[in-house]
Design a protein around this motif. Sequence first.
Motif, PDB file in Angstrom:
ATOM      1  N   ARG A 127       0.933  -1.331   0.009  1.00 13.55           N
ATOM      2  CA  ARG A 127       0.005  -0.154  -0.053  1.00 13.55           C
ATOM      3  C   ARG A 127       0.832   1.395  -0.130  1.00 13.55           C
ATOM      4  O   ARG A 127       1.861   1.488   0.651  1.00 13.55           O
ATOM      5  N   ASN A 128       0.418   1.914  -0.740  1.00 14.28           N
ATOM      6  CA  ASN A 128       1.241   3.256  -0.948  1.00 14.28           C
ATOM      7  C   ASN A 128       2.604   3.496  -1.754  1.00 14.28           C
ATOM      8  O   ASN A 128       3.242   4.404  -1.459  1.00 14.28           O
ATOM      9  N   VAL A 129       3.109   2.331  -2.150  1.00 15.62           N
ATOM     10  CA  VAL A 129       4.313   2.129  -2.733  1.00 15.62           C
ATOM     11  C   VAL A 129       4.215   1.673  -4.021  1.00 15.62           C
ATOM     12  O   VAL A 129       3.493   0.651  -4.206  1.00 15.62           O
ATOM     13  N   CYS A 130       5.071   2.165  -4.969  1.00 12.10           N
ATOM     14  CA  CYS A 130       5.039   1.722  -6.105  1.00 12.10           C
ATOM     15  C   CYS A 130       6.599   1.450  -6.580  1.00 12.10           C
ATOM     16  O   CYS A 130       7.379   2.430  -6.269  1.00 12.10           O
ATOM     17  N   VAL A 131       6.817   0.431  -7.291  1.00  8.99           N
ATOM     18  CA  VAL A 131       8.489   0.404  -7.681  1.00  8.99           C
ATOM     19  C   VAL A 131       8.502   0.428  -9.391  1.00  8.99           C
ATOM     20  O   VAL A 131       7.742   0.203 -10.115  1.00  8.99           O
ATOM     21  N   THR A 132       9.784   0.936  -9.746  1.00  5.10           N
ATOM     22  CA  THR A 132      10.056   1.163 -11.031  1.00  5.10           C
ATOM     23  C   THR A 132      11.386   1.107 -11.307  1.00  5.10           C
ATOM     24  O   THR A 132      12.207   1.047 -10.274  1.00  5.10           O
ATOM     25  N   GLY A 133      11.943   0.835 -12.620  1.00 11.36           N
ATOM     26  CA  GLY A 133      13.414   0.913 -13.197  1.00 11.36           C
ATOM     27  C   GLY A 133      13.447   1.855 -13.848  1.00 11.36           C
ATOM     28  O   GLY A 133      14.499   2.100 -14.511  1.00 11.36           O
ATOM     29  N   LYS A 134      12.401   2.981 -14.112  1.00 13.05           N
ATOM     30  CA  LYS A 134      12.531   3.857 -15.008  1.00 13.05           C
ATOM     31  C   LYS A 134      12.211   5.272 -14.625  1.00 13.05           C
ATOM     32  O   LYS A 134      11.439   5.345 -13.591  1.00 13.05           O
ATOM     33  N   SER A 135      12.654   6.319 -15.231  1.00 20.22           N
ATOM     34  CA  SER A 135      12.127   7.437 -14.720  1.00 20.22           C
ATOM     35  C   SER A 135      10.765   7.649 -15.592  1.00 20.22           C
ATOM     36  O   SER A 135      10.130   7.299 -16.236  1.00 20.22           O
ATOM     37  N   GLY A 136       9.969   8.972 -14.979  1.00 17.42           N
ATOM     38  CA  GLY A 136       8.641   9.072 -15.807  1.00 17.42           C
ATOM     39  C   GLY A 136       7.826   9.913 -14.672  1.00 17.42           C
ATOM     40  O   GLY A 136       8.434  10.254 -13.534  1.00 17.42           O
ATOM     41  N   HIS A 137       6.631   9.692 -14.766  1.00 15.51           N
ATOM     42  CA  HIS A 137       5.548  10.048 -13.835  1.00 15.51           C
ATOM     43  C   HIS A 137       4.630   8.911 -13.498  1.00 15.51           C
ATOM     44  O   HIS A 137       4.616   8.089 -14.261  1.00 15.51           O
ATOM     45  N   PHE A 138       4.273   9.138 -12.154  1.00 15.95           N
ATOM     46  CA  PHE A 138       3.881   7.899 -11.544  1.00 15.95           C
ATOM     47  C   PHE A 138       2.643   8.335 -10.527  1.00 15.95           C
ATOM     48  O   PHE A 138       2.444   9.295 -10.091  1.00 15.95           O
ATOM     49  N   SER A 139       1.443   7.349 -10.590  1.00 18.20           N
ATOM     50  CA  SER A 139       0.556   7.659  -9.610  1.00 18.20           C
ATOM     51  C   SER A 139      -0.149   6.111  -9.294  1.00 18.20           C
ATOM     52  O   SER A 139      -0.071   5.246  -9.860  1.00 18.20           O
ATOM     53  N   VAL A 140      -1.301   6.195  -8.527  1.00 16.09           N
ATOM     54  CA  VAL A 140      -2.105   5.119  -8.026  1.00 16.09           C
ATOM     55  C   VAL A 140      -3.430   5.263  -8.658  1.00 16.09           C
ATOM     56  O   VAL A 140      -3.968   6.700  -8.471  1.00 16.09           O
ATOM     57  N   VAL A 141      -3.950   4.429  -9.396  1.00 11.08           N
ATOM     58  CA  VAL A 141      -5.219   4.417  -9.828  1.00 11.08           C
ATOM     59  C   VAL A 141      -6.121   3.475  -9.665  1.00 11.08           C
ATOM     60  O   VAL A 141      -5.770   2.345  -9.061  1.00 11.08           O
ATOM     61  N   THR A 142      -7.507   3.672  -9.799  1.00 13.89           N
ATOM     62  CA  THR A 142      -8.418   2.483  -9.592  1.00 13.89           C
ATOM     63  C   THR A 142      -9.471   2.453 -10.439  1.00 13.89           C
ATOM     64  O   THR A 142      -9.752   3.485 -11.224  1.00 13.89           O
ATOM     65  N   SER A 143     -10.273   1.360 -10.819  1.00 14.73           N
ATOM     66  CA  SER A 143     -11.135   1.078 -12.117  1.00 14.73           C
ATOM     67  C   SER A 143     -12.492   2.236 -11.637  1.00 14.73           C
ATOM     68  O   SER A 143     -12.902   2.345 -10.623  1.00 14.73           O
ATOM     69  N   SER A 144     -12.691   2.980 -12.820  1.00 15.26           N
ATOM     70  CA  SER A 144     -13.879   4.149 -12.654  1.00 15.26           C
ATOM     71  C   SER A 144     -15.262   3.247 -12.384  1.00 15.26           C
ATOM     72  O   SER A 144     -15.993   3.482 -11.607  1.00 15.26           O
ATOM     73  N   MET A 145     -15.148   1.923 -13.026  1.00 13.92           N
ATOM     74  CA  MET A 145     -16.361   1.041 -12.913  1.00 13.92           C
ATOM     75  C   MET A 145     -16.367   0.624 -11.221  1.00 13.92           C
ATOM     76  O   MET A 145     -17.445   0.553 -10.800  1.00 13.92           O
TER      77      MET A 145
END
Length: 292
Positions: free
Chosen positions: A192-210
């Motif tokens: 929870r509240n943590v994402c991991v990556t190996g690249k630069s860029g922009h990140f966020s947390v999303v959930t399905s609209s449905m």
Amino acid sequence: MGSDTSWLTIFMVFSSLLSTISGASDSHDPDALDALFHSFANQTLAKHHTGTLNKVPLPSNFSSIEVSAVRLRSGSLWRRGANLSFVQIPPRVRTLPYVKRLAIVYDNMGNLSSKFYQVPGFSLVSPVIGFNVYDYSNLTTLSDERITLSIVSEPISIHFPYVDAEDKNVTELKCVRFGAGGSVEFENMTERNVCVTGKSGHFSVVTSSMAEEKRRIWKWWVMGFVAGIIGLVLLIVAGVIICGMRRRMKIKTMEKESDKAVALDTFWVGGDKMPSASMTRTQPVLEHDYVP
């Protein structure tokens, strides 16, 4: 001349972004925003030392966005990594291509996240957090060339302390990375509240609209049911109170009528107590004096 060109670029990008923010809610240009951050970071880094994370001042229209920049040596990044507020770059990270010095521009989009980053069919439940790495071999000017990071050991972690999804399961959340050209990449959220990556860029947390819509409808149903139960209980309580009040009023009325009536004497007949008039109100009178 170079300085004038830089400020002209900032002015053009800034004007474009102002029209974006004041326009329709679905219009966005993250590339122009990155160019704006790059220009202001270039002005900031020229005034500060290597290894220090410095806040980049932005125009008041972007006051809700947090931008910081730091310049590093590649050797320092390899040995120590980098701590960029909510972005943690671990040690043993190389740059591709190799450069002696580099600069990292970090940004937290805050409440303007959905103005520039959108995912069809999904809703953002956290601010967009991102970082870009640039060549800074020339200590006087930040290069426009972005550098790729090569992860040797642990991945880069992005922390989202403001996730608006406390009532959701981790499996319902997705990490999303916004890449160049509007590309979107999804990853499962393992923590929870943590994402991991190996690249630069922009990140966020999303959930399905449905799923979010179903959850919202379910909440309304539950709230309506609870409100109905509470309303029914209040109606029953009010009915009992009203009936009690009417009964007491009826008893008081009867008592008042009893007080106004003539009291009767009583006498006992066998084992029963019976009312008896103490006197005769009207004496009997013959209609005619003549008695045959």
